[in-house]
Design an enzyme around this catalytic site. Sequence first.
Site, mmCIF file in Angstrom:
data_model
loop_
_atom_site.group_PDB
_atom_site.id
_atom_site.type_symbol
_atom_site.label_atom_id
_atom_site.label_comp_id
_atom_site.label_asym_id
_atom_site.label_seq_id
_atom_site.Cartn_x
_atom_site.Cartn_y
_atom_site.Cartn_z
ATOM 1 C CG ASP A 47 -1.865 1.208 1.266
ATOM 2 O OD1 ASP A 47 -2.743 1.183 0.372
ATOM 3 O OD2 ASP A 47 -1.523 2.149 2.160
ATOM 4 C CE1 TYR A 52 0.299 7.714 3.317
ATOM 5 C CE2 TYR A 52 0.977 5.469 2.332
ATOM 6 C CZ TYR A 52 0.202 6.285 2.958
ATOM 7 O OH TYR A 52 -1.179 5.882 3.244
ATOM 8 C CE LYS A 81 -3.650 4.743 0.196
ATOM 9 N NZ LYS A 81 -2.430 4.566 0.695
ATOM 10 C CG HIS A 114 -4.169 10.074 0.481
ATOM 11 N ND1 HIS A 114 -2.830 9.883 0.362
ATOM 12 C CD2 HIS A 114 -4.423 9.567 1.626
ATOM 13 C CE1 HIS A 114 -2.455 9.375 1.439
ATOM 14 N NE2 HIS A 114 -3.352 9.288 2.129
#
Length: 315
Positions: A47, A52, A81, A114
Site C-alpha cells: 500500500d 508518503y 493514492k 486519498h
Amino acid sequence: MAHEILYFELNTGAKIPSVGLGTWQSEPGLVGQAVEAAIKNGYCHIDCARAYANEKEIGSVLKKLFDDGVVKRDDLFITSKLWCADHAPEDVLAALDKTLEELQLGYVDLFLIHCPARMKKGSVGFKPENLIATDIPSTWKAMESLYDSGKARAIGVSNFSTKKLGDLLDIARIPPAVNQVECHPSWQQTKLREFCKSKGIHLSGYSPLGSPGSTWLKSDVLKHPALVATAEKLGKTTAQVALRWGLQMGHSVLPKSTTESRIKENLDLFSWSIPDDLFVKFSEIEQARLFKGSAFVHETFGEYKTIEEFWDGEI
C-alpha cells in the site's frame, strides 16, 4: 481447520490480498528494506501513496525484485493514492503518471482518492490557507478515465464517510471498488462497514494495530483486555489478534512495519482463527477514532469548518 481468508474479491472481479504492507511513516532507507523483506516473506500487496514521499525508493526495490526473478509483476497488488493537491481533473492523470514513473510500473492495481479534501495545486504540507472546496464528481470522472485506460485496474477512495460514499455512488459511472479507512478493534466502522457491504464496496483497514509507532498519536488499541486475553488463550501476539479480527470481519488489513520479524509475524494469520466465544467480546470494546482529520478542517479556509463536518458525524 481455520478459514484462511487469503483474498477478498472486488466489484471489478479482481482479488485484493487480505494483508498488505503499509508504507506510511516508513522512513527513507527503511521503506525499501521493508518492502523487500515483505515480498520475500510472502506479501503480495503493498500500500503506497504519493503523499508518503517514498514511492521512488519502493520502485527501485520492485524493479530489482522483478529483475532478479524473485516475483512477477502479475503476482503483486500495488495500491497508490491521489493527493489532495492533485484533485483538478487535468492533474489526475499527471499525478498517476508520476506515481507510475516513480514506482517503475505500467499500472497500479488500485488507485484511491486519498482524502475528500482539496488543496491548491503545488501545496506542500498542511497550511490551512491552501485548503479549497472539493469537486469530487469532477475528480471522480477523471479517476474513471484512468480505469478506462487500464493504468489503474481498480479505483476507489480513502477516508470517505458513509454520506460522502453515498453521494459519490449517486453520480459515479464506475462505482468505487474500495474505501480505505482507519479500522481496528477500537474503531470498528460499524455503520460504514454495513453500507459498504450493501453496495459491494470493499473496506480496507489502515492502522489496523492503532498506529503504535506514531509519536504524535496516543494509541492503546493493542492493550485492550479483550485483545490481551485472546492473545494469551491462542498463544498469539495482540497484533496478530487485531489483524485476524479484521480478516474475520471481512476487510483487508494494512499493517505497517519496517522490522522483518514483525513483518513476518503480521502475515502469520491464516492457519488459526479467533473462536466465536472470544470474537464476540470485541463488540464490547469502547470506540474512539484516532485520526481526526483536523488538518483538513478550518473555520475560514476550505469547506469543512468542524471535524464533525469532515466525517459527517461519524466520530
